[in-house]
Design a protein around this motif. Structure first.
Motif, short mmCIF file in Angstrom:
data_model
loop_
_atom_site.label_atom_id
_atom_site.label_comp_id
_atom_site.label_asym_id
_atom_site.label_seq_id
_atom_site.Cartn_x
_atom_site.Cartn_y
_atom_site.Cartn_z
N THR A 116 0.85 -1.21 0.00
CA THR A 116 0.00 0.00 0.00
C THR A 116 0.88 1.25 0.00
N GLY A 182 -4.11 2.50 7.89
CA GLY A 182 -4.18 2.31 6.44
C GLY A 182 -4.14 0.86 6.03
N HIS A 185 -6.53 -4.36 9.12
CA HIS A 185 -6.13 -5.12 10.30
C HIS A 185 -5.77 -4.20 11.48
N1 DGL Z 1 -6.03 -5.87 5.63
C1 DGL Z 1 -5.33 -5.59 4.43
C2 DGL Z 1 -5.18 -4.11 4.16
O1 DGL Z 1 -6.04 -3.35 4.55
C3 DGL Z 1 -4.09 -6.36 4.07
C4 DGL Z 1 -3.33 -7.19 5.01
C5 DGL Z 1 -2.39 -8.14 4.29
O2 DGL Z 1 -2.88 -9.19 3.85
O3 DGL Z 1 -1.20 -7.83 4.13
O4 DGL Z 1 -4.26 -3.69 3.51
#
Ligand code: DGL
Length: 256
Positions: A116, A182, A185
């Protein structure tokens, strides 16, 4: 499972459950399908093209849904690599807007998965709104959260505190008044974040999604609403993770 009349909520794991339950609580007379793509967890350290293809596969499967919420920032980051669809809702723009509306100092820390941060969705959205984004790559958190059933409370707390401190301490005196979770989790980590950065604004995507859902789809008033919770991985393992986070429901396996 009736895909056509349902709101589908997708994540790589248990993070998206935050958004799923917020929607369900706020709009209870709606059909929901949650999918945790444990088979390909974690998303945040995968190659973007690989993830784009995987997301395309999932979106194709649920093509008929009235709305598909990508309750995952990493998957939202690769959404441009999938076919354009009117029923798909990403969360980065909405979450960035809600953080920019809250900040007074204009300095926003964004803690997210490695991918991200690398794809810069938050950095671009925040600078468009004339605020400063301070990005933090933190895929390590995701793995610890999903490993919670295998750790004692002391071990979990210790691991989390150490790494949260290491990642966030540099922002303590930087005039930061807002932190974006962001990664979906990270809604589970706000108490740990507070121990380092204190009582600033902590932004999760749940509120932004619930406030804006009407702009994307109508909300049903179904008499006997149905909810399905699926994992593409092992149902018991996923259910154990859910229970370790305080959820009472359990998941079923879906071949996808
Ligand atoms: N929960 C996910 C997020 O918002 C991704 C977590 C992952 O699988 O690395 O980016």
């Amino acid at each position: 499972m009736i895909i056509k009349d349902s709101i589908v909520v997708i994540d790589s794991g248990v993070g998206g459950l935050n958004i799923f339950y917020s929607l369900k609580n706020q709009f209870p007379n709606e059909n929901y399908i949650f999918v945790g793509d444990s088979k390909y967890f974690p998303y945040g350290t995968k190659d973007k093209n690989f993830l784009g293809n995987r997301l395309e596969e999932i979106l194709t499967y649920f093509n008929e849904a009235k709305a598909i919420i990508i309750a995952c920032n990493t998957a939202t980051s690769v959404l441009p690599l999938t076919k354009p669809r009117k029923n798909v809702i990403g969360i980065i723009g909405l979450t960035a807007e809600s953080a920019c509306a809250k900040t007074k100092t204009g300095n926003i820390v964004c803690v997210a998965t490695n991918l991200t941060i690398e794809l810069e969705g938050y950095q671009k959205a925040i600078s468009k709104l004339n605020k400063v984004c301070l990005p933090v790559k933190a895929s390590e958190f995701v793995v610890i959260i999903e490993n919670k059933p295998n750790l004692s409370k002391e071990e979990y707390d210790k691991q989390m505190r150490e790494i949260v401190f290491e990642k966030l301490i540099e922002f303590k005196d930087k005039n930061v008044d807002t932190l974006i979770c962001g990664c979906t989790h990270f809604g589970y980590l706000i108490e740990y974040f507070k121990e380092v950065l204190g009582d600033i604004n902590y932004i999760i995507s749940d509120d932004a999604v619930c406030e804006n859902i009407h702009n994307y789809t109508s909300i049903n008033e179904v008499n006997n609403p149905e909810t399905y919770i699926y994992t593409t991985g092992d149902a018991k393992e996923f259910s154990d993770k859910m229970h370790s986070l305080g959820f009472k429901d359990s998941a079923e396996h879906i071949d996808l």
